[in-house]
Design a protein around this motif. Sequence first.
Motif, PDB file in Angstrom:
ATOM      1  N   LEU A  53       0.829  -1.205   0.000  1.00 26.46           N
ATOM      2  CA  LEU A  53       0.000   0.000   0.000  1.00 26.46           C
ATOM      3  C   LEU A  53       0.862   1.253   0.000  1.00 26.46           C
ATOM      4  O   LEU A  53       0.524   2.255  -0.635  1.00 26.46           O
ATOM      5  N   ASP A  56       1.681   2.131  -3.283  1.00 27.78           N
ATOM      6  CA  ASP A  56       0.537   2.734  -3.979  1.00 27.78           C
ATOM      7  C   ASP A  56       0.258   4.156  -3.498  1.00 27.78           C
ATOM      8  O   ASP A  56      -0.694   4.790  -3.963  1.00 27.78           O
ATOM      9  N   ARG A  67      -6.794  -6.516   3.282  1.00 29.68           N
ATOM     10  CA  ARG A  67      -6.724  -6.983   1.896  1.00 29.68           C
ATOM     11  C   ARG A  67      -7.876  -7.957   1.675  1.00 29.68           C
ATOM     12  O   ARG A  67      -7.996  -8.968   2.381  1.00 29.68           O
ATOM     13  N   ARG A 116      -4.982  10.527  -1.076  1.00 32.30           N
ATOM     14  CA  ARG A 116      -4.120   9.481  -0.513  1.00 32.30           C
ATOM     15  C   ARG A 116      -3.673   9.828   0.906  1.00 32.30           C
ATOM     16  O   ARG A 116      -3.581   8.951   1.771  1.00 32.30           O
ATOM     17  N   CYS A 127      -9.601  -2.960   1.089  1.00 34.44           N
ATOM     18  CA  CYS A 127      -8.910  -3.005  -0.200  1.00 34.44           C
ATOM     19  C   CYS A 127      -9.308  -4.236  -1.019  1.00 34.44           C
ATOM     20  O   CYS A 127      -8.573  -5.239  -1.056  1.00 34.44           O
ATOM     21  N   GLU A 129      -9.670  -6.632  -4.178  1.00 32.70           N
ATOM     22  CA  GLU A 129      -8.852  -6.897  -5.358  1.00 32.70           C
ATOM     23  C   GLU A 129      -9.578  -7.882  -6.262  1.00 32.70           C
ATOM     24  O   GLU A 129     -10.353  -8.717  -5.796  1.00 32.70           O
ATOM     25  N   ARG A 140      -6.994  -2.951  -7.736  1.00 34.42           N
ATOM     26  CA  ARG A 140      -7.045  -2.816  -6.273  1.00 34.42           C
ATOM     27  C   ARG A 140      -7.773  -1.518  -5.949  1.00 34.42           C
ATOM     28  O   ARG A 140      -7.429  -0.459  -6.470  1.00 34.42           O
ATOM     29  N   ILE A 142      -8.696   1.054  -2.881  1.00 30.10           N
ATOM     30  CA  ILE A 142      -8.317   1.443  -1.521  1.00 30.10           C
ATOM     31  C   ILE A 142      -9.349   2.454  -1.044  1.00 30.10           C
ATOM     32  O   ILE A 142      -9.445   3.557  -1.586  1.00 30.10           O
ATOM     33  N   SER A 167       1.684  -4.181  -6.625  1.00 27.73           N
ATOM     34  CA  SER A 167       0.821  -3.177  -7.236  1.00 27.73           C
ATOM     35  C   SER A 167       0.169  -3.752  -8.485  1.00 27.73           C
ATOM     36  O   SER A 167       0.745  -4.603  -9.171  1.00 27.73           O
ATOM     37  N   THR A 171      -5.375   1.115  -9.958  1.00 26.84           N
ATOM     38  CA  THR A 171      -5.530   1.403  -8.535  1.00 26.84           C
ATOM     39  C   THR A 171      -6.593   2.478  -8.380  1.00 26.84           C
ATOM     40  O   THR A 171      -6.518   3.531  -9.019  1.00 26.84           O
ATOM     41  N   TYR A 173      -8.687   4.933  -5.743  1.00 31.02           N
ATOM     42  CA  TYR A 173      -8.695   5.565  -4.426  1.00 31.02           C
ATOM     43  C   TYR A 173     -10.075   6.189  -4.208  1.00 31.02           C
ATOM     44  O   TYR A 173     -10.461   7.107  -4.935  1.00 31.02           O
ATOM     45  N   SER A 223      -4.804   5.206 -12.585  1.00 31.57           N
ATOM     46  CA  SER A 223      -5.220   5.620 -11.246  1.00 31.57           C
ATOM     47  C   SER A 223      -6.592   6.275 -11.358  1.00 31.57           C
ATOM     48  O   SER A 223      -6.811   7.119 -12.235  1.00 31.57           O
TER      49      SER A 223
END
Length: 261
Positions: A53, A56, A67, A116, A127, A129, A140, A142, A167, A171, A173, A223
């Motif tokens: 993380l 990331d 996770r 972040r 998180c 996945e 992933r 988050i 990673s 990703t 967020y 992202s």
Amino acid sequence: MSGRHLLIRSSWALSLTQKRTMSAIPESLTRVGRTEVFPNEYPGQNYAFNWCLNGDGVTPLRKSAFRITKPLDLKVAGLAVPKTSPLRVKASDAIPEAGSDALSFETFDQVSQRTRDLLSLADHLYCPEGHVPGTKTGVRVITNAGHLATSLVAYLERAPRKEPPESLPITVYVLEQADTSESFAGFAIEEIEVSTAAAANADQEWTTGEGTAAPMEPKSVASVVIVGKKVDLKVVVAGLELSQKALAADEVEREAKKQQA
């Protein structure tokens, strides 16, 4: 004294029994199966995943980052298991891509960094996945929103759990804040360099002049950043679908250039 004497004799007898039992076990078996303990690890606090993380851009300062790759992981995190699986979701309207007229790279970078940082301070991080449905593109998410984690486990296609964690191409967020008036959704595609699979499988060495290095090749990663008081799953799905299409288009373009070279 008699009670104490009896306790000593009982302890001695137990010790003798243990010695006899252990002596009956082949030496080859006593050398295997030893347990290694990592201090201060518990559900939500895993060193390897925390390092991942951190790569990331999120550092779980509250030491509670879960996770989640399967429904059982939701229970460990104290979350509800989805009632419907797989979950079909229609994406919301398109969200802007960084670098377009609707969203500058500068604005995206500023919101991404702030998001972040705030996720790093969250009491709990969830998180999920998996793969974008119908593809093998790893994702992933988050987030501090438990309800989204439950829904995403049902939406994403289950992927093999890799150890140690690494990673992934996409990703996401997602930050929910009850006291915010901010509403943001956007995604960005970035090109990075990774070692080629051929280099990992072949005994080939490339010399750079400063040492030996594996050959590298470009790869696109995505992202997605979403912030709001109550984030809609449809917006998350829109970010995933747009990112996956952009990554696939980049791979097609690179392959075409290789064919022309």
